[in-house]
Design a protein around this motif. Structure first.
Motif, PDB file in Angstrom:
ATOM      1  N   MET A   1       4.548 -10.496   2.973  1.00 34.41           N
ATOM      2  CA  MET A   1       5.571  -9.392   2.651  1.00 34.41           C
ATOM      3  C   MET A   1       6.730  -9.505   3.852  1.00 34.41           C
ATOM      4  O   MET A   1       6.143  -9.422   4.965  1.00 34.41           O
ATOM      5  N   GLY A   2       7.728  -9.329   3.660  1.00 37.88           N
ATOM      6  CA  GLY A   2       8.912  -9.440   4.382  1.00 37.88           C
ATOM      7  C   GLY A   2       9.025  -8.021   5.344  1.00 37.88           C
ATOM      8  O   GLY A   2       8.557  -7.059   4.672  1.00 37.88           O
ATOM      9  N   ALA A   3       9.307  -8.146   6.335  1.00 42.27           N
ATOM     10  CA  ALA A   3       9.583  -6.957   7.126  1.00 42.27           C
ATOM     11  C   ALA A   3      10.351  -5.893   6.373  1.00 42.27           C
ATOM     12  O   ALA A   3      10.107  -4.617   6.658  1.00 42.27           O
ATOM     13  N   THR A   4      11.544  -6.329   5.773  1.00 46.76           N
ATOM     14  CA  THR A   4      12.605  -5.443   5.270  1.00 46.76           C
ATOM     15  C   THR A   4      11.955  -4.877   4.185  1.00 46.76           C
ATOM     16  O   THR A   4      11.891  -3.681   4.140  1.00 46.76           O
ATOM     17  N   ASP A   5      11.249  -5.509   3.385  1.00 43.63           N
ATOM     18  CA  ASP A   5      10.512  -5.013   2.324  1.00 43.63           C
ATOM     19  C   ASP A   5       9.451  -4.045   2.751  1.00 43.63           C
ATOM     20  O   ASP A   5       9.254  -2.670   1.899  1.00 43.63           O
ATOM     21  N   LYS A   6       8.704  -4.180   3.604  1.00 45.83           N
ATOM     22  CA  LYS A   6       7.777  -3.361   4.051  1.00 45.83           C
ATOM     23  C   LYS A   6       8.247  -1.992   4.627  1.00 45.83           C
ATOM     24  O   LYS A   6       7.691  -1.225   4.240  1.00 45.83           O
ATOM     25  N   ALA A   7       9.538  -2.248   5.285  1.00 43.71           N
ATOM     26  CA  ALA A   7      10.180  -1.088   5.877  1.00 43.71           C
ATOM     27  C   ALA A   7      10.672  -0.031   4.583  1.00 43.71           C
ATOM     28  O   ALA A   7      10.694   1.139   4.797  1.00 43.71           O
ATOM     29  N   LYS A   8      11.060  -0.764   3.598  1.00 44.69           N
ATOM     30  CA  LYS A   8      11.792  -0.203   2.435  1.00 44.69           C
ATOM     31  C   LYS A   8      10.644   0.785   1.817  1.00 44.69           C
ATOM     32  O   LYS A   8      10.728   1.750   1.393  1.00 44.69           O
ATOM     33  N   ASN A   9       9.604  -0.184   1.713  1.00 45.52           N
ATOM     34  CA  ASN A   9       8.423   0.653   1.060  1.00 45.52           C
ATOM     35  C   ASN A   9       7.801   1.856   1.768  1.00 45.52           C
ATOM     36  O   ASN A   9       7.405   2.758   1.030  1.00 45.52           O
ATOM     37  N   MET A  10       7.726   1.781   3.122  1.00 45.54           N
ATOM     38  CA  MET A  10       7.340   2.739   3.913  1.00 45.54           C
ATOM     39  C   MET A  10       8.237   4.000   3.728  1.00 45.54           C
ATOM     40  O   MET A  10       7.751   5.071   3.740  1.00 45.54           O
ATOM     41  N   ALA A  11       9.433   3.780   3.946  1.00 46.81           N
ATOM     42  CA  ALA A  11      10.628   4.668   3.775  1.00 46.81           C
ATOM     43  C   ALA A  11      10.509   5.356   2.474  1.00 46.81           C
ATOM     44  O   ALA A  11      10.457   6.793   2.520  1.00 46.81           O
ATOM     45  N   GLU A  12      10.491   4.806   1.316  1.00 50.65           N
ATOM     46  CA  GLU A  12      10.214   5.408  -0.011  1.00 50.65           C
ATOM     47  C   GLU A  12       8.817   6.268  -0.070  1.00 50.65           C
ATOM     48  O   GLU A  12       8.907   7.247  -0.486  1.00 50.65           O
ATOM     49  N   GLU A  32       8.170  18.284  -6.211  1.00 45.42           N
ATOM     50  CA  GLU A  32       6.535  17.785  -5.995  1.00 45.42           C
ATOM     51  C   GLU A  32       6.316  16.808  -6.507  1.00 45.42           C
ATOM     52  O   GLU A  32       5.704  15.702  -6.260  1.00 45.42           O
ATOM     53  N   ALA A  33       6.562  16.518  -8.250  1.00 46.85           N
ATOM     54  CA  ALA A  33       6.112  15.550  -9.028  1.00 46.85           C
ATOM     55  C   ALA A  33       6.882  14.269  -8.758  1.00 46.85           C
ATOM     56  O   ALA A  33       6.501  13.369  -8.662  1.00 46.85           O
ATOM     57  N   GLU A  34       8.301  14.555  -8.259  1.00 43.68           N
ATOM     58  CA  GLU A  34       8.962  13.571  -8.116  1.00 43.68           C
ATOM     59  C   GLU A  34       8.346  12.786  -6.379  1.00 43.68           C
ATOM     60  O   GLU A  34       8.775  11.685  -6.583  1.00 43.68           O
ATOM     61  N   GLY A  35       8.184  13.777  -5.699  1.00 44.66           N
ATOM     62  CA  GLY A  35       7.688  12.966  -4.600  1.00 44.66           C
ATOM     63  C   GLY A  35       6.606  12.307  -4.643  1.00 44.66           C
ATOM     64  O   GLY A  35       6.360  11.135  -4.259  1.00 44.66           O
ATOM     65  N   GLN A  36       5.595  12.765  -5.806  1.00 36.80           N
ATOM     66  CA  GLN A  36       4.403  11.872  -6.104  1.00 36.80           C
ATOM     67  C   GLN A  36       4.608  10.560  -6.688  1.00 36.80           C
ATOM     68  O   GLN A  36       4.030   9.881  -6.374  1.00 36.80           O
ATOM     69  N   ARG A  37       5.709  10.761  -7.468  1.00 36.64           N
ATOM     70  CA  ARG A  37       6.133   9.486  -8.315  1.00 36.64           C
ATOM     71  C   ARG A  37       6.858   8.389  -7.239  1.00 36.64           C
ATOM     72  O   ARG A  37       6.402   7.145  -7.264  1.00 36.64           O
ATOM     73  N   ASP A  38       7.530   8.883  -6.348  1.00 37.43           N
ATOM     74  CA  ASP A  38       8.024   8.099  -5.374  1.00 37.43           C
ATOM     75  C   ASP A  38       6.775   7.220  -4.573  1.00 37.43           C
ATOM     76  O   ASP A  38       7.320   6.273  -4.385  1.00 37.43           O
ATOM     77  N   GLN A  39       6.031   7.836  -4.036  1.00 39.77           N
ATOM     78  CA  GLN A  39       4.784   7.397  -3.426  1.00 39.77           C
ATOM     79  C   GLN A  39       4.252   6.320  -4.466  1.00 39.77           C
ATOM     80  O   GLN A  39       3.809   5.398  -3.949  1.00 39.77           O
ATOM     81  N   ASP A  43       3.937   2.315  -3.493  1.00 38.04           N
ATOM     82  CA  ASP A  43       2.625   1.733  -3.464  1.00 38.04           C
ATOM     83  C   ASP A  43       2.606   0.603  -4.546  1.00 38.04           C
ATOM     84  O   ASP A  43       1.854  -0.627  -4.253  1.00 38.04           O
ATOM     85  N   LEU A  44       2.984   0.704  -5.815  1.00 34.26           N
ATOM     86  CA  LEU A  44       3.200  -0.586  -6.624  1.00 34.26           C
ATOM     87  C   LEU A  44       3.988  -1.365  -6.133  1.00 34.26           C
ATOM     88  O   LEU A  44       3.482  -2.766  -6.176  1.00 34.26           O
ATOM     89  N   GLU A  49       4.033  -7.057  -3.737  1.00 37.53           N
ATOM     90  CA  GLU A  49       4.404  -8.034  -2.486  1.00 37.53           C
ATOM     91  C   GLU A  49       2.938  -8.517  -2.087  1.00 37.53           C
ATOM     92  O   GLU A  49       2.793  -9.761  -1.439  1.00 37.53           O
ATOM     93  N   GLN A  50       1.975  -7.887  -1.734  1.00 35.78           N
ATOM     94  CA  GLN A  50       0.723  -8.221  -1.444  1.00 35.78           C
ATOM     95  C   GLN A  50       0.131  -9.397  -2.442  1.00 35.78           C
ATOM     96  O   GLN A  50      -0.290 -10.561  -2.080  1.00 35.78           O
ATOM     97  N   LEU A  51       0.198  -9.363  -3.659  1.00 36.44           N
ATOM     98  CA  LEU A  51      -0.041 -10.335  -4.790  1.00 36.44           C
ATOM     99  C   LEU A  51       0.737 -11.462  -4.713  1.00 36.44           C
ATOM    100  O   LEU A  51       0.225 -12.736  -4.443  1.00 36.44           O
TER     101      LEU A  51
END
Length: 64
Positions: A1-12, A32-39, A43-44, A49-51
């Motif tokens: 996984m690229g560092a940029t992708d990892k940072a974007k996912n972490m920020a999201e 609250e539901a929007e936040g759960q959806r963003d998380q 994660d997906l 990226e891991q796959l």
């Protein structure tokens, strides 16, 4: 996984956690539901990226 992708996912993911917390504190179920959806989306994306990385490792092993 690229560092940029990892940072974007972490920020999201962190943004989703913040939205969820604010929604919980203000009794705003939609936020609250929007936040759960963003998380969940973050994660997906991270799992995808891991796959992809695992697939590259398999290719490299066969090229050997």
């Amino acid at each position: 996984m690229g560092a940029t992708d990892k940072a974007k996912n972490m920020a999201e993911d962190m943004g989703g956690k913040a939205k969820e917390a604010v929604g919980d504190l203000t009794d705003n179920e939609r936020l609250e539901a929007e936040g759960q959806r963003d998380q969940a989306e973050a994660d997906l994306k991270q799992r995808g990226e891991q796959l992809k990385d695992a697939g590259e490792d398999v290719k490299d092993a066969f090229r050997g």
